[in-house]
Design an enzyme around this catalytic site. Structure first.
Site, PDB file in Angstrom:
ATOM      1  N   GLU A   1       0.811  -1.219   0.000  1.00 11.68           N
ATOM      2  CA  GLU A   1       0.000   0.000   0.000  1.00 11.68           C
ATOM      3  C   GLU A   1       0.846   1.271   0.000  1.00 11.68           C
ATOM      4  O   GLU A   1       0.540   2.241  -0.704  1.00 11.68           O
ATOM      5  CB  GLU A   1      -0.954   0.009   1.197  1.00 11.68           C
ATOM      6  CG  GLU A   1      -2.144  -0.928   1.077  1.00 11.68           C
ATOM      7  CD  GLU A   1      -1.814  -2.378   1.413  1.00 11.68           C
ATOM      8  OE1 GLU A   1      -2.685  -3.246   1.253  1.00 11.68           O
ATOM      9  OE2 GLU A   1      -0.657  -2.630   1.855  1.00 11.68           O
TER      10      GLU A   1
ATOM     11  N   HIS B   1      -9.855  -5.607  10.787  1.00 13.48           N
ATOM     12  CA  HIS B   1     -10.480  -5.410   9.478  1.00 13.48           C
ATOM     13  C   HIS B   1     -11.888  -4.834   9.595  1.00 13.48           C
ATOM     14  O   HIS B   1     -12.699  -4.984   8.680  1.00 13.48           O
ATOM     15  CB  HIS B   1     -10.562  -6.751   8.725  1.00 13.48           C
ATOM     16  CG  HIS B   1      -9.237  -7.346   8.398  1.00 13.48           C
ATOM     17  ND1 HIS B   1      -8.447  -7.930   9.347  1.00 13.48           N
ATOM     18  CD2 HIS B   1      -8.563  -7.434   7.223  1.00 13.48           C
ATOM     19  CE1 HIS B   1      -7.336  -8.377   8.776  1.00 13.48           C
ATOM     20  NE2 HIS B   1      -7.378  -8.078   7.493  1.00 13.48           N
TER      21      HIS B   1
END
Length: 324
Positions: free
Chosen positions: A60, A129
């Protein structure tokens, strides 16, 4: 009106913009050959090819940085995070580069970049998450923060975000991708910073955005049977913020509750409560209340996850107490 899912509306918005402007490209993990982790980019690789729909490694920070650099030299990247939980790996690029580049360069480097992907709890995905991070990014000047709740809004707001010359944080609720709604067949945009009254009422104002709109609407339906009229303000974007829409509703109802999926401490609802008491204090008959996720990491167990999230029952109970 066409009936589209939330993911189809996002796909249509990106596809239309990329057809018009060859400087726009999509980059992220599994956006190409896998058609997107949530199938938002389905069919786009075949249409635009690997130079404009770019699969990346699990990196990322790297591909966010590539996006920032390419925006500095004239491209208009759409950077997809598989989930906003993973954006923490790239937060230096977002906060210290994308958000500040235009300012620190004296306007020499506009930053037309969209960071988008799934946010909030998805359903038994555990603490790492299931996080709603919009308040983190709204805290930072230089970023625009958008949180659509319906397919119609997702389409119009994403098109505006792609066309904007500022870095935009576009957070899509993970549980809404399959939700359906009416989307006009003709092209349209929704200006960033323009909220909407999703339900008119006279007794209390619910201010909300993204997935929490569903909790607010369910609570309003429950309370309607008890003779309580609820007005729902969907902010749609947090930066810029449609403050006047909030104030006008509160002036009418004299009470306000903020419903958000994020945690209570330093949540964006605290900023809204402050703004209401500062700019509409004379109209309030009760302190502003908030309904948030519980102040704990999200549990994996389904029953504990349900208890942790805000819900219609908690919203309705809060309203009943305020109206006593």
């Amino acid at each position: 009106m066409a009936i589209l899912t939330y993911r189809e509306a996002l796909n249509r918005a990106m596809t239309e913009e990329m057809e018009k402007d060859p400087s726009i490209y999509l980059m992220g993990e599994e956006v190409g050959h896998y058609q997107g982790a949530y199938k938002v980019s389905q069919g786009m690789l075949d249409k635009f090819g690997e130079e404009r729909v770019i699969d990346t490694p699990i990196s990322e920070n790297g591909f966010a940085g590539i996006g920032v650099g390419s925006a500095m030299v004239g491209l208009r990247p759409i950077i997809e995070f598989m989930t906003w939980n993973f954006s923490l790996v790239a937060i230096d690029q977002i906060i210290n580069s994308a958000a500040k580049m235009n300012y620190m360069s004296g306007g020499q480097f506009p930053m037309p970049i969209v960071f988008r992907g799934a946010g909030g709890a998805g359903g038994r995905l555990g603490a790492q998450h299931s996080q709603a991070f919009e308040s983190w990014y709204a805290h930072c000047p230089g970023l625009k923060v958008v949180c659509p709740a319906t397919p119609k809004d997702a389409y119009g707001l994403l098109k505006s975000s792609i066309r904007d010359n500022n870095p935009t944080i576009f957070i899509e609720s993970e549980v809404l991708y399959g939700s359906k709604g009416e989307v006009p067949e003709q092209e349209y945009t929704i200006p960033l910073g323009l909220g909407e009254i999703k339900r008119k009422g006279t007794d209390i104002t619910l201010v909300t955005w993204s997935r929490a709109l569903g909790f607010a609407e369910e609570a309003a339906t429950i309370l309607e049977k008890e003779g309580i009229s609820v007005e729902i303000v969907d902010l749609r974007s947090l930066r810029p913020l449609d403050e006047n829409l909030i104030y006008e509703s509160v002036k009418k109802t004299n009470r306000a509750v903020v419903v958000e999926e994020g945690w209570p401490v330093a949540g964006f609802g605290a900023q809204i409560a402050y703004l209401i008491q500062k700019n509409a204090f004379a109209y309030l008959d009760h302190p502003v209340e908030r309904v948030t996720q519980m102040d704990v990491p999200m549990s994996y167990a389904a029953n504990l996850e349900k208890m942790s999230l805000p819900n219609a029952t908690r919203v309705a109970d809060t309203i009943r107490e305020m109206l006593q």
